[in-house]
Every structure is written in C-alpha cells, then in structure tokens.
Write a protein that holds these residues in place. Structure first.
Motif, PDB file in Angstrom:
ATOM      1  N   VAL A  47       0.848  -1.192   0.000  1.00  0.00           N
ATOM      2  CA  VAL A  47       0.000   0.000   0.000  1.00  0.00           C
ATOM      3  C   VAL A  47       0.880   1.238   0.000  1.00  0.00           C
ATOM      4  N   SER A  48       0.571   2.174  -0.894  1.00  0.00           N
ATOM      5  CA  SER A  48       1.276   3.450  -0.924  1.00  0.00           C
ATOM      6  C   SER A  48       0.708   4.372   0.145  1.00  0.00           C
ATOM      7  N   PRO A  49       1.530   4.853   1.072  1.00  0.00           N
ATOM      8  CA  PRO A  49       1.022   5.805   2.070  1.00  0.00           C
ATOM      9  C   PRO A  49       0.372   7.018   1.411  1.00  0.00           C
ATOM     10  N   GLN A  50       0.955   7.471   0.313  1.00  0.00           N
ATOM     11  CA  GLN A  50       0.427   8.671  -0.336  1.00  0.00           C
ATOM     12  C   GLN A  50      -1.005   8.470  -0.807  1.00  0.00           C
ATOM     13  N   ALA A  87      -2.335  14.753   6.395  1.00  0.00           N
ATOM     14  CA  ALA A  87      -2.345  13.382   6.893  1.00  0.00           C
ATOM     15  C   ALA A  87      -1.043  12.676   6.560  1.00  0.00           C
ATOM     16  N   VAL A  88      -0.657  11.757   7.438  1.00  0.00           N
ATOM     17  CA  VAL A  88       0.478  10.874   7.198  1.00  0.00           C
ATOM     18  C   VAL A  88       0.030   9.456   7.552  1.00  0.00           C
ATOM     19  N   ALA A  89       0.175   8.535   6.605  1.00  0.00           N
ATOM     20  CA  ALA A  89      -0.165   7.133   6.836  1.00  0.00           C
ATOM     21  C   ALA A  89       1.099   6.362   7.170  1.00  0.00           C
ATOM     22  N   HIS A 133      -1.989   3.018  10.248  1.00  0.00           N
ATOM     23  CA  HIS A 133      -2.399   4.061  11.187  1.00  0.00           C
ATOM     24  C   HIS A 133      -2.313   5.394  10.471  1.00  0.00           C
ATOM     25  N   LEU A 134      -3.334   6.220  10.638  1.00  0.00           N
ATOM     26  CA  LEU A 134      -3.359   7.535  10.003  1.00  0.00           C
ATOM     27  C   LEU A 134      -3.232   8.616  11.075  1.00  0.00           C
ATOM     28  N   PRO A 184      -7.451   2.746   7.006  1.00  0.00           N
ATOM     29  CA  PRO A 184      -6.701   2.739   8.268  1.00  0.00           C
ATOM     30  C   PRO A 184      -7.450   2.035   9.389  1.00  0.00           C
ATOM     31  N   ARG A 185      -6.697   1.295  10.206  1.00  0.00           N
ATOM     32  CA  ARG A 185      -7.287   0.640  11.367  1.00  0.00           C
ATOM     33  C   ARG A 185      -7.421   1.604  12.543  1.00  0.00           C
ATOM     34  N   HIS A 186      -6.598   2.643  12.562  1.00  0.00           N
ATOM     35  CA  HIS A 186      -6.616   3.600  13.660  1.00  0.00           C
ATOM     36  C   HIS A 186      -6.343   4.998  13.109  1.00  0.00           C
ATOM     37  N   VAL A 187      -6.975   5.996  13.720  1.00  0.00           N
ATOM     38  CA  VAL A 187      -6.741   7.394  13.367  1.00  0.00           C
ATOM     39  C   VAL A 187      -6.279   8.133  14.617  1.00  0.00           C
TER      40      VAL A 187
END
Length: 508
Positions: free
Chosen positions: A415-418, A433-435, A448-449, A476-479
C-alpha cells in the motif's frame, strides 16, 4: 538583456554579471544591492575568505538567517576556490556539531546567539566568526575577480535534514548548481522583471536555487525568514513579488489566510516542491491565485530537480509530477531491471549532468544510491537510483506512487502511504495526513493515520468516507488526531518524528 558569458571564467561565478548593472539584484532588510553591488560584495567576501582559508577546496560553513552573507556565500565561496556548507538555521547544536565535524569545515560564520549554543569541542572544529564582524571586515577589501574554476570542482555540500539518522552531505559541483539555475529559469520562464520571494531555506537545494535561477535571468531576490504565514502575504504586497516557491504544509497555511485580490494578483507563478500536491490543495491554490501559473515539481537533493508539470496540465492532472526538467533524463525501471511499460510501476532513476557527485566521505551510501544508468538510458553515465516508486501514464506524465522503503505491507498487499493520505484529504475532513505502517501480528502491518482535521475531528465519519473510497485493506485501522503536524527543518511533514511519537504512544 543579460550579459554574455565569458568562456574564460566559471559560469557560476559569472552570475553577478548577468543582470543590468543598476538593476536590483537583492533586497535586504535595510538595503538593496544592484547587480553592480552584488558583484562587488561577492568579490569582497571572496577576498576575505581567501585571507582566512587559503587551501583550495576547503569547506566553509554558514549557520545564519537569510541576510547578506548567506545570500552571497554560495558565489563567494566559488570565487575563492572553496566549498560552501550551508547549515539550516533551524538545526540545533547536536546536528550542527555533526555537520562541522563531518565536513571538516575550517570556518563557521553564524550569529552570536547560535554560536553561544555550541560547546568547546564543537568550536574547536572550525574558526568561528560572528556575521556582523564579517560584514564589517569586508567593507574595505578590494574585490576578488571572477575565478577560472572547473565545471566539476566541488562547489557546495548540502546536508540532508537528518530525519532518518545522521545528516549526510550531498556533493554538488559548479556544473550542478549552474545547470540547475539555467534549467529552472528556463522552464519557469523567469524574466528580468521577476521578483522572487525566497522563503525556502538556503540549505535546501531548491531554496538555494531561488537565488541562482533568479540571478541567471537578471531578476530580483527578496529573502524572507517568516515567523507567521501572514508575513508572506505582507511581503508579497510590500515588494510586488511575482514568484514564490514553497512546500505543501506552507501552501496549506497560505490558502487558509485572507488574500486581498490586489495582493494575490501580484503573483505570476507558484512553485511546489518537497511533497506532493493534493487535488484539494490544487483547487484551493487555483481559487486563491487564479491568475498565477502553478508548477508542481519533484526532486532529489542528489540530483536537484527531476521533473515538473506544465501549469496548463495542473487542473486535469493535479497529482502528476510531470516530465523531466531540462538537462535531466528520467527513467522508470521495473522490478526486472527493464524500462517500465506505460502505467507499470517502477523505480525512478535520474541520469544526466544534474546528478551530484555522491555523499561526502561516505562511499558505502554513495554506492547504494549512485549507480550506472541502465543500459537503455540515452545519456548513460552515473545515475541516481531514487528508491521512489512511480509510473508513467500513456501521455508520458509521471505519477508518484511512494517511497520503496515507506510502502506499507498489510494483509499481503503493498500500500502506498500517499494514496491513503490523498484519499483522507479528499474527504474534506482532513487538512493534512500521514499514513504509517505499524507492526501487527495478524496483518503484518496495520495502517495508522495521523491527521489534522479541517474542523471537528470525527473518526467515525472519516473511516466511513474512506471505506467508500478505498479497498478494505487500505482503510486505516486507527486514526490519531493532531492539532498541529510536525515539520522537518525544510518545512516538510516529518514522517520519522510522527512514527517515533506513534511508537511511543502505542508502547504506553
């Protein structure tokens, strides 16, 4: 009309003679230097440097805010046969001590407040001068004439911010800096009547290029160390600025401010580097500055800029990084080592004369990043293998996918964070945002985001919107909400700092 080049002198050292003698070259807080003044002051500073450091190729460092010395030093060092090491004024004592020791700097020019933070062992590395003392000493010196430096002579060592470990120094030749100035001036269509607001730090490759590309065209540079984004608005108004270069976090702050139409209308071009534009940010910039050309760019310190997107294509392709800039060959190499087909993902490889000379005194890391160009390269020679994953579409436009070492491996998928970050911003609920991938026993890595909300933070609404927009494995599983996002000394979102914060939170 710019002055012609004299083949007997170093082109980079010839920059102060490019503009009309009486035209403004540099607007300082309390004075304006014409091009005639600029050439004289560069020559005087070069003469002072020669008195203090006599050996050719010795390193001299600056650690100061944007003033006369930091603006002149890139050219004065070349004229004196020395190598400039600009240190970001936002760096702290430990990083500065490492840069001084690693570069072997013989001399450091800084202001008193910064010098007072150094410890005795740090000071032993270089002879220390307060910038006010230097200005006083150069005033009565006879200027040194332009030099006969060679294209491949080392001109500067630019240290990375150190967010991924100890800062490493990228070695740039006279040709690297000169051709970078010519390239950018060409594709930005800079003109002698342009007034460039130098917002980016000079220790950043594109930050320093703000000086060199403007002076190549005979334009005017207005250096600005801003405290608040509103200072940028005031400077544009006060100095009739036509051009700004910035990074996405600053652009986000700027479009959130009220811009009087007569002030916004002064700007002809906006240039972005240091991070990808999102469709929502492109829309905001176009709405705030409808008359300005918007240039999206991608670059590496190891090869300066690599690509830019023609402003005419920004609205239709807001996330593209465009095509190669002048003097650059940009190749996409797939995982089998062949040239990637259209829309096939691969590694971005940059060949050509903008490629730097490697990392200072670091053969191991140089060998990892600087390798021969692939056999199907047109220019050949040494290339920078970026580690960035991109794809080239059917129109020949490049699209950034993500860093090879930043890709998140979750549930067997890459998965690309971008892509996750762009989807989050596209919901309208998130400003930045940063993943990040966090180790997970079931998934390999869980996404995680870390995000800053546009209004009230609403995790449920964000997850619901992302579930509609993304495949389940990319949601995301968590923010983790933040009031403000940390940035690196170059103004980019600091992923490493966020990852460290998140790791600490999850351990507690």
């Amino acid at each position: 009309m710019s002055a012609p080049l004299d083949a007997t002198v170093c082109p980079l050292d010839h920059l102060p003679l490019r503009g009309l003698a009486d035209a403004p070259a540099l607007v300082l807080r309390h004075a304006t230097l014409t091009y005639s003044d600029l050439d004289r002051r560069v020559g005087q500073l070069a003469a002072w440097l020669k008195r203090k450091v006599s050996g050719k190729g010795e390193r001299i460092a600056t650690w100061a805010s944007k003033g006369e010395l930091t603006c002149l030093m890139p050219l004065a060092a070349v004229r004196a046969g020395l190598v400039h090491v600009p240190i970001n004024p936002l760096l702290k004592r430990a990083q500065v001590a490492h840069i001084l020791a690693d570069s072997g700097a013989k001399l450091l020019v800084a202001n008193k407040a910064r010098l007072d933070t150094l410890e005795p062992d740090d000071r032993a590395v270089a002879v220390i001068f307060d910038e006010g003392e230097v200005i006083f000493e150069i005033n009565d010196l006879n200027p040194l004439s332009p030099s006969n430096c060679e294209d491949q002579d080392l001109a500067a060592i630019l240290y990375t911010s150190g967010s991924t470990g100890r800062p490493k120094g990228v070695m740039l030749s006279n040709a690297n800096l000169w051709l970078g100035a010519v390239s950018v001036a060409h594709y930005l269509r800079l003109a002698p009547d342009d007034r460039v607001l130098a917002v980016l730090p000079f220790a950043f490759d594109y930050g320093q290029n703000q000086l060199l590309s403007a002076w190549f065209t005979g334009g005017t540079v207005i250096p600005l160390d801003y405290l608040m984004p509103r200072d940028v608005v005031k400077a544009v108004d006060r100095h009739a600025v036509t051009t700004i270069a910035a990074v996405p976090p600053l652009w986000l702050q700027l479009v959130e401010l009220p811009w009087p139409s007569e002030v916004a209308g002064k700007l002809r071009r906006l240039t972005n580097s240091g991070g990808a534009l999102t469709p929502s940010l492109v829309r905001a910039l176009r709405a705030t500055f409808p008359q300005a050309d918007l240039y999206a760019m991608y670059g590496l310190t190891e090869a300066f800029r690599s690509t830019y997107l023609d402003p005419a294509l920004v609205d239709e392709h807001p996330t593209s990084i465009g095509k190669a800039i002048p003097f650059a060959e940009i190749i996409v190499v797939n995982d089998d080592g062949r040239e990637a087909a259209p829309d096939e993902e691969g590694e971005l490889v940059h060949a050509g004369p903008l490629v730097a000379q490697g990392y200072w005194q670091d053969a191991e890391r140089t060998a990892e990043r600087f390798k021969p160009a692939p056999p199907f390269s047109k220019l050949g020679g040494m290339a920078v293998w970026s580690g960035d994953r991109v794809r080239r579409d059917a129109q020949g436009l490049l699209h950034f996918v993500g860093r090879r070492d930043a890709m998140i491996k979750t549930s067997g998928n890459r998965v690309s964070p971008q892509e996750v970050e762009e989807a989050a911003v596209a919901t309208g609920l998130v400003a930045e945002a940063v993943a990040l991938g966090v180790p997970d026993p079931q998934l390999g890595q869980a996404i995680h985001l870390v995000a800053r909300a546009t209004g009230e933070a609403d995790t449920a609404a964000l997850i619901a919107a992302l579930t509609r927009a993304l495949p389940n494995f990319m949601v995301p599983r968590h923010v983790h909400w933040r009031q403000a996002m940390p940035v690196s000394p170059n103004g980019k979102l600091d992923r490493v700092a966020l990852a460290a914060e998140l790791a600490q939170e999850l351990r507690v």
